[in-house]
Write a protein that holds these residues in place. Sequence first.
Motif, PDB file in Angstrom:
ATOM      1  N   HIS A 133       0.837  -1.197   0.000  1.00 30.87           N
ATOM      2  CA  HIS A 133       0.000   0.000   0.000  1.00 30.87           C
ATOM      3  C   HIS A 133       0.875   1.251   0.000  1.00 30.87           C
ATOM      4  CE1 HIS A 133      -3.700  -2.299   1.032  1.00 30.87           C
ATOM      5  NE2 HIS A 133      -2.812  -3.101   1.594  1.00 30.87           N
ATOM      6  N   ASP A 134       0.542   2.197  -0.870  1.00 30.74           N
ATOM      7  CA  ASP A 134       1.307   3.437  -0.940  1.00 30.74           C
ATOM      8  C   ASP A 134       0.833   4.423   0.133  1.00 30.74           C
ATOM      9  OD1 ASP A 134      -1.004   4.813  -2.002  1.00 30.74           O
ATOM     10  OD2 ASP A 134      -0.488   4.056  -3.989  1.00 30.74           O
ATOM     11  N   CYS A 135       1.533   5.540   0.243  1.00 27.69           N
ATOM     12  CA  CYS A 135       1.263   6.494   1.319  1.00 27.69           C
ATOM     13  C   CYS A 135      -0.125   7.123   1.213  1.00 27.69           C
ATOM     14  CB  CYS A 135       2.333   7.584   1.337  1.00 27.69           C
ATOM     15  SG  CYS A 135       3.954   6.996   1.902  1.00 27.69           S
ATOM     16  N   ASP A 136      -0.589   7.381  -0.005  1.00 34.46           N
ATOM     17  CA  ASP A 136      -1.929   7.935  -0.160  1.00 34.46           C
ATOM     18  C   ASP A 136      -2.990   6.949   0.308  1.00 34.46           C
ATOM     19  OD1 ASP A 136      -1.266  10.444  -1.037  1.00 34.46           O
ATOM     20  OD2 ASP A 136      -1.606  10.037  -3.164  1.00 34.46           O
ATOM     21  N   ALA A 137      -2.834   5.691  -0.048  1.00 36.27           N
ATOM     22  CA  ALA A 137      -3.797   4.679   0.383  1.00 36.27           C
ATOM     23  C   ALA A 137      -3.836   4.583   1.910  1.00 36.27           C
ATOM     24  CB  ALA A 137      -3.458   3.329  -0.228  1.00 36.27           C
ATOM     25  N   LEU A 138      -2.663   4.580   2.538  1.00 37.15           N
ATOM     26  CA  LEU A 138      -2.612   4.522   4.004  1.00 37.15           C
ATOM     27  C   LEU A 138      -3.300   5.720   4.629  1.00 37.15           C
ATOM     28  CD1 LEU A 138       1.090   3.334   4.375  1.00 37.15           C
ATOM     29  CD2 LEU A 138      -0.959   1.944   4.734  1.00 37.15           C
ATOM     30  N   ALA A 139      -3.102   6.895   4.044  1.00 41.99           N
ATOM     31  CA  ALA A 139      -3.741   8.103   4.559  1.00 41.99           C
ATOM     32  C   ALA A 139      -5.258   8.025   4.401  1.00 41.99           C
ATOM     33  CB  ALA A 139      -3.195   9.335   3.852  1.00 41.99           C
ATOM     34  N   VAL A 140      -5.723   7.439   3.300  1.00 41.19           N
ATOM     35  CA  VAL A 140      -7.169   7.256   3.099  1.00 41.19           C
ATOM     36  C   VAL A 140      -7.737   6.345   4.180  1.00 41.19           C
ATOM     37  CG1 VAL A 140      -8.916   6.205   1.600  1.00 41.19           C
ATOM     38  CG2 VAL A 140      -7.190   7.718   0.631  1.00 41.19           C
ATOM     39  N   TYR A 141      -7.074   5.213   4.450  1.00 37.17           N
ATOM     40  CA  TYR A 141      -7.563   4.286   5.474  1.00 37.17           C
ATOM     41  C   TYR A 141      -7.609   4.986   6.841  1.00 37.17           C
ATOM     42  CZ  TYR A 141      -5.855   1.042   1.858  1.00 37.17           C
ATOM     43  OH  TYR A 141      -5.571   0.407   0.670  1.00 37.17           O
ATOM     44  N   ASP A 142      -6.544   5.726   7.161  1.00 38.31           N
ATOM     45  CA  ASP A 142      -6.508   6.445   8.441  1.00 38.31           C
ATOM     46  C   ASP A 142      -7.637   7.467   8.528  1.00 38.31           C
ATOM     47  OD1 ASP A 142      -4.246   5.021   9.104  1.00 38.31           O
ATOM     48  OD2 ASP A 142      -2.838   6.631   8.658  1.00 38.31           O
ATOM     49  N   ALA A 143      -7.873   8.186   7.436  1.00 38.26           N
ATOM     50  CA  ALA A 143      -8.906   9.230   7.434  1.00 38.26           C
ATOM     51  C   ALA A 143     -10.304   8.633   7.581  1.00 38.26           C
ATOM     52  CB  ALA A 143      -8.811  10.047   6.148  1.00 38.26           C
ATOM     53  N   HIS A 176       4.002 -10.179   9.295  1.00 40.51           N
ATOM     54  CA  HIS A 176       3.636  -8.840   8.837  1.00 40.51           C
ATOM     55  C   HIS A 176       2.145  -8.784   8.485  1.00 40.51           C
ATOM     56  CE1 HIS A 176       7.715  -6.883   8.235  1.00 40.51           C
ATOM     57  NE2 HIS A 176       8.027  -8.127   8.564  1.00 40.51           N
ATOM     58  N   PHE A 177       1.293  -9.073   9.476  1.00 36.62           N
ATOM     59  CA  PHE A 177      -0.141  -9.074   9.266  1.00 36.62           C
ATOM     60  C   PHE A 177      -0.689  -7.654   9.369  1.00 36.62           C
ATOM     61  CE2 PHE A 177       0.849 -13.181  11.460  1.00 36.62           C
ATOM     62  CZ  PHE A 177       0.823 -13.956  10.315  1.00 36.62           C
ATOM     63  N   ALA A 178      -1.831  -7.425   8.735  1.00 39.13           N
ATOM     64  CA  ALA A 178      -2.376  -6.071   8.637  1.00 39.13           C
ATOM     65  C   ALA A 178      -2.577  -5.425  10.010  1.00 39.13           C
ATOM     66  CB  ALA A 178      -3.698  -6.095   7.868  1.00 39.13           C
ATOM     67  N   GLY A 179      -3.116  -6.176  10.969  1.00 34.85           N
ATOM     68  CA  GLY A 179      -3.401  -5.604  12.279  1.00 34.85           C
ATOM     69  C   GLY A 179      -2.162  -5.113  12.998  1.00 34.85           C
ATOM     70  N   ILE A 180      -1.151  -5.978  13.110  1.00 38.23           N
ATOM     71  CA  ILE A 180       0.041  -5.607  13.859  1.00 38.23           C
ATOM     72  C   ILE A 180       0.879  -4.587  13.104  1.00 38.23           C
ATOM     73  CG2 ILE A 180       1.356  -7.580  12.970  1.00 38.23           C
ATOM     74  CD1 ILE A 180       1.642  -5.955  16.473  1.00 38.23           C
ATOM     75  N   VAL A 181       0.913  -4.668  11.758  1.00 39.98           N
ATOM     76  CA  VAL A 181       1.673  -3.679  10.981  1.00 39.98           C
ATOM     77  C   VAL A 181       1.043  -2.300  11.143  1.00 39.98           C
ATOM     78  CG1 VAL A 181       2.282  -2.919   8.649  1.00 39.98           C
ATOM     79  CG2 VAL A 181       2.608  -5.307   9.304  1.00 39.98           C
ATOM     80  N   GLU A 278      -6.416  -6.163   1.788  1.00 38.26           N
ATOM     81  CA  GLU A 278      -6.452  -5.464   0.506  1.00 38.26           C
ATOM     82  C   GLU A 278      -7.058  -4.058   0.617  1.00 38.26           C
ATOM     83  OE1 GLU A 278      -6.244  -9.821  -0.071  1.00 38.26           O
ATOM     84  OE2 GLU A 278      -7.602  -8.534   1.068  1.00 38.26           O
ATOM     85  N   PHE A 279      -7.874  -3.812   1.642  1.00 42.48           N
ATOM     86  CA  PHE A 279      -8.447  -2.490   1.907  1.00 42.48           C
ATOM     87  C   PHE A 279      -8.893  -2.502   3.359  1.00 42.48           C
ATOM     88  CE2 PHE A 279     -11.174   1.115   2.042  1.00 42.48           C
ATOM     89  CZ  PHE A 279     -10.855   1.932   0.961  1.00 42.48           C
ATOM     90  N   LEU A 280      -8.251  -1.686   4.186  1.00 48.58           N
ATOM     91  CA  LEU A 280      -8.444  -1.812   5.637  1.00 48.58           C
ATOM     92  C   LEU A 280      -9.822  -1.380   6.107  1.00 48.58           C
ATOM     93  CD1 LEU A 280      -5.017  -0.622   7.096  1.00 48.58           C
ATOM     94  CD2 LEU A 280      -5.792  -2.939   6.590  1.00 48.58           C
ATOM     95  N   ASN A 281     -10.466  -0.450   5.434  1.00 38.89           N
ATOM     96  CA  ASN A 281     -11.737   0.113   5.920  1.00 38.89           C
ATOM     97  C   ASN A 281     -12.820   0.004   4.847  1.00 38.89           C
ATOM     98  OD1 ASN A 281      -9.314   2.014   6.954  1.00 38.89           O
ATOM     99  ND2 ASN A 281     -10.783   1.678   8.598  1.00 38.89           N
ATOM    100  N   ILE A 282     -13.193  -1.210   4.505  1.00 37.89           N
ATOM    101  CA  ILE A 282     -14.228  -1.404   3.494  1.00 37.89           C
ATOM    102  C   ILE A 282     -15.563  -0.840   3.969  1.00 37.89           C
ATOM    103  CG2 ILE A 282     -15.544  -3.121   2.195  1.00 37.89           C
ATOM    104  CD1 ILE A 282     -13.066  -4.928   2.333  1.00 37.89           C
ATOM    105  N   ALA A 283     -15.915  -1.122   5.209  1.00 37.65           N
ATOM    106  CA  ALA A 283     -17.187  -0.643   5.758  1.00 37.65           C
ATOM    107  C   ALA A 283     -17.013  -0.327   7.234  1.00 37.65           C
ATOM    108  CB  ALA A 283     -18.283  -1.677   5.559  1.00 37.65           C
ATOM    109  N   PHE A 284     -17.810   0.603   7.739  1.00 32.54           N
ATOM    110  CA  PHE A 284     -17.739   1.004   9.139  1.00 32.54           C
ATOM    111  C   PHE A 284     -19.103   0.809   9.797  1.00 32.54           C
ATOM    112  CE2 PHE A 284     -19.104   4.680   6.757  1.00 32.54           C
ATOM    113  CZ  PHE A 284     -20.059   5.296   7.556  1.00 32.54           C
TER     114      PHE A 284
END
Length: 484
Positions: A133-143, A176-181, A278-284
């Motif tokens: 995941h690139d930096c923009d994608a990570l920022a989207v998930y965080d946002a 290197h799982f999504a949660g711990i990373v 593949e996408f950390l925040n599909i739905a909330f």
Amino acid sequence: MRPGEWSFLDAMWRWGGFATDAGWAQAAGRVAIDRLRQERLARLLAWTRRHSRYYAARWGSQPRRDLCLRDLPPVHKADLMARFDDWVTDPAVTRKGVEAFTSDLARIGQPMLGRYAVFASSGTTGVPGFSVHDCDALAVYDALGATRMGALAPAWNWGEPLTGHRFALIAATEGHFAGIVSWERLRALHPWFEANARVFPVTAPIRETCAELERFRPTVVASYATVLRALAHERDAGRLEIEPSVLWYGGEWLAPMARAHIERAFGCRVAGDYGASEFLNIAFECERGSLHLNDDWVVLEPVDENYEPVPPDEASASVLLTNLANHVQPLVRYELGDSVTLVSKPCDCGRPFPVIRVDGRRDEILSLDDARGHAVPVMPMALCTAVEEGAGVHRFQVVQTGPAALRVRLESASRPRSQGARVKDVLAQFLARQGLAHVAIRVESGEIAAHPVSGKFRQVWREKPHPVTQTAKQTAKQTAKPTA
């Protein structure tokens, strides 16, 4: 910024822009969301066609302009991983480099090449994969996580600053799982979070985890649904005394009855989301308990066995995901495999995002007897992590066949005999840590029962006694004569 560190200023600058965008989209409503999604999809498809050799070949027969998503073929993890170097859009990212990076556990949470996060997974397909995941994608998930988690509103103590909370994550830590990373990345970016957050390995015995939680006294606990269920049982039994403000779950399906039990046990709200490597925040999840799809940044297509669209209010055979945020490793109509239902009735919370129901992973908590006959809960995620990381096996099924007996089935194709012995040894060591050293383990080879479309399979469950067997046992008990 050094190669092994994230840039706080860069992350906050990107996050600020995407957080503003996320808030604006929610306020602007459906018309604006649909327009944003179409614009982002067009950019993604054009970029992917130019920079990904894999997709360029797959889409060779498609018109040069105005690609239509529905006309593009679905893609699958096994095929993408086999063509990894052709799939990614940055030539500096190679499968060999990713494998070398993830083989070093000391680098969990660090950026690869100074700018990418890497999540390793096997999922429930049994095929190992790497998500970059690139930096923009990570920022989207965080946002998205920061602006749309409405389920936290009634439970969170908003009068207390974030620095006053203590955060506990119970998760798989040996990879290197999504949660711990994601957790370690946040700790690296925010010093206040590092001082107030702890990670507890899911593979540790439940009693040991409870003791450590009591010492830490977390106000926020995040884990898998099965772990929260096990903690609720420990709480009911008087073996866990913590007072969290909120419990957070992900990675597994949580039944309504199980949710109600956990909330009664701890006296606080249980909230969750739907995401994947593949996408950390599909739905909330909103405060009404509905799962809302973040469809300004992700396209989710519920489909039947022939990849045809499934109408609303009907459970799909599988689901296709298109990630509009990540351009280094494009995912366009990627088969995620879960059964998803698009709900036609809007949620009473008033948010403009569609409501979905997800029938995800439903592995069972095992209950094995120790040497004294006391039941010990064993979490499926912990057991699977032990086998996958310790033995390097990803296609297997574990069935509890008795109070102190397990059967492990390994896929027979191209499986060396030594692999079975290794699995048995790793599993025995894991069970011994749980106080279950005497549990009998039988390893066998055979076909792995998987979903015919998604390739996902039930991995851990308890074998139910046959009704005839139960009746016979009851009859024998009633007719048996006491011995002198």
